[in-house]
Write a protein that holds these residues in place. Structure first.
Motif: not given
Length: 461
Positions: A270-276, A284-287, A290
């Motif tokens: 999840d950390l690698a995908a920016g998710a918690t 999630q952090h994407q592009n 937040l």
């Protein structure tokens, strides 16, 4: 209806329609509906279908699966805000006899209590809740899969427990409490425990053939707080606006901000995908954005609610298929389309109404050791402390009414800021969580921990 000023531009609307059309076609969904919320209002609705010949509108119900958990979390946080419970309380204090009583309420909200992901016995989402009439049937003889508090492990039974907690403390059914305390105040009159016409049917689509099979629609019984609800894009658009702006009849903005704060130890993947996970919401952090909200999946239905908080854009996407399109990705893409095509126009800068001279004299440059920082007063009544340039520790501070401030985020979240004055009333230094900030680097005469060499600054000859 939207006013011309609130409407999206034609190019934006076409890009949104194109994205959901691709998702519906490539994901082979019988139907897919979506809505966009901006500035607290629904500004776009789109739909694609291949089943009954006409596109569903924003009042057609779909089952929303685990988005139900966010509603349950709202009910629990209302109890906390009223002082009925504390998030650090063990479950046993309020709901004894579960066999999972050492787990705290906060850990249950954040899926960090170590409970199993699913119930014992047959697949609960596809069988009647009468097979699990009691909470003991939901948890089983060994409810824990991991030590509490050590990792994020998504648990559907954990939210059944939270629903039972609400019932115990309110003395009414979860459904009744939800209707009275959330649905009615927010005007969500098309959100319900059971489908109300018009409602989409749930389908399984064959993985290797373009044929479909109807999915059963079960009442989940004690598992209802984990995934029972039916809703519409119109209702979920209003709910998304509430999750950003708050409504003092339900929850304050401050509590909603707390919900959006990471609260669980994340898995490495999840950390690698920016998710918690926060308190009842996925983060999630994407592009570079937040995104907060929740996804949902039960047999026959997929659902997603995604909020780009900084862009003030929220998206709802619903489909009536067991698997197929990635609605989480669709939601993130729809937020990005609106945010990039029509960037948020910032509010006009406005000066403070009243100026507290004792606070104004604190504004300006300070040094923690040799690192320069700047303290600013902002028009919202907060103080902002951060590096003069580059990265580093930044935080806003809210006033406590006694000449001190409390940090709201980052390293100094929850820490106190106070101005330490000399006997003559002038400011000697700022104390921020025991860190001393002085007007000059290692200022002579200031209360710098460890003292300042009496010979002062020097060169090397």
């Amino acid at each position: 209806m939207t006013t011309p000023q609130e409407e999206l531009l034609p190019g934006t609307r076409r890009a949104l329609l194109h994205r959901i059309a691709v998702a519906q076609a490539e994901g082979r969904a019988p139907s897919l509906v979506a809505a966009v919320v901006r500035d607290g209002r629904a500004v776009w609705h789109g739909a694609r279908t291949s089943v009954d010949g006409h596109a569903p509108d924003e009042q057609v119900q779909y089952r929303i699966g685990s988005i139900t958990k966010t509603f349950t979390a709202v009910l629990v946080l209302r109890l906390r805000d009223e002082g009925v419970l504390d998030l650090g309380d063990p479950l046993e204090k309020h709901l004894p006899g579960t066999g999972a009583g050492d787990i705290t309420i906060a850990e249950l909200l954040a899926h960090a209590g170590g409970l199993a992901a699913e119930t014992p016995g047959p697949w609960w989402e596809r069988t009647p809740g009468s097979l699990r009439p009691a909470l003991s049937d939901v948890l089983g003889d060994q409810p824990a899969a991991h030590p509490a508090g050590r990792r994020h492990h998504y648990s559907n039974p954990g939210y059944a427990v939270l629903g039972a907690l609400v019932e115990e403390l309110r003395g009414a059914s979860w459904e009744e409490v939800l209707r009275r305390e959330v649905l009615e105040p927010l005007g969500l009159d098309r959100t319900s425990m059971r489908p109300q016409s018009p409602a989409a049917g749930g389908w399984a689509v064959h993985p290797w053939a373009d044929v479909m099979l109807p999915e059963p629609t079960e009442d989940y019984g004690p598992m209802a707080p984990a995934g029972q609800l039916w809703s519409t894009t119109a209702d979920l658009a209003r709910f998304a606006a509430f999750l950003v702006r708050g409504d003092d009849r339900v929850l304050s903005v401050e509590t909603l901000r707390e919900m959006r704060t990471p609260a669980a130890p994340a898995e490495v993947a999840d950390l690698a995908a920016g998710a918690t996970y926060g308190l009842g919401v996925q983060i999630q952090h994407q592009n570079g954005r937040l995104l907060v909200g929740h996804s949902g999946s039960v047999p026959g239905f997929l659902a997603n609610l995604t909020i780009g908080v900084a862009d003030d854009v929220a998206v709802v996407v619903l489909a009536n298929c067991t698997s197929g399109p990635s609605l989480s990705q669709v939601g993130a893409d729809l937020v990005q389309i609106v945010a990039e095509a029509e960037p948020r126009i910032p509010e006009p800068w406005r000066p403070l109404r009243d100026v507290d001279r004792s606070v104004l004299e604190l504004a300006g440059q300070w040094y923690w050791g040799t690192s320069p920082s700047v303290l600013r007063m902002t028009a919202d009544g907060l103080l902002s402390l951060g590096p003069l340039s580059g990265g580093g520790r930044r935080s806003r501070f809210r006033p406590n009414g006694d000449g001190t401030w409390t940090g709201l985020e980052g390293y100094f979240a929850g820490e106190a800021l106070r101005a330490v004055r000399r006997p003559d009333g002038t400011v000697d230094h700022l104390d921020v969580g025991s860190f001393v900030f002085t007007r000059q680097p290692y200022e002579e005469g200031a209360a710098v921990p460890g003292g300042v060499d009496p010979e002062g600054w020097r060169g090397i000859g």
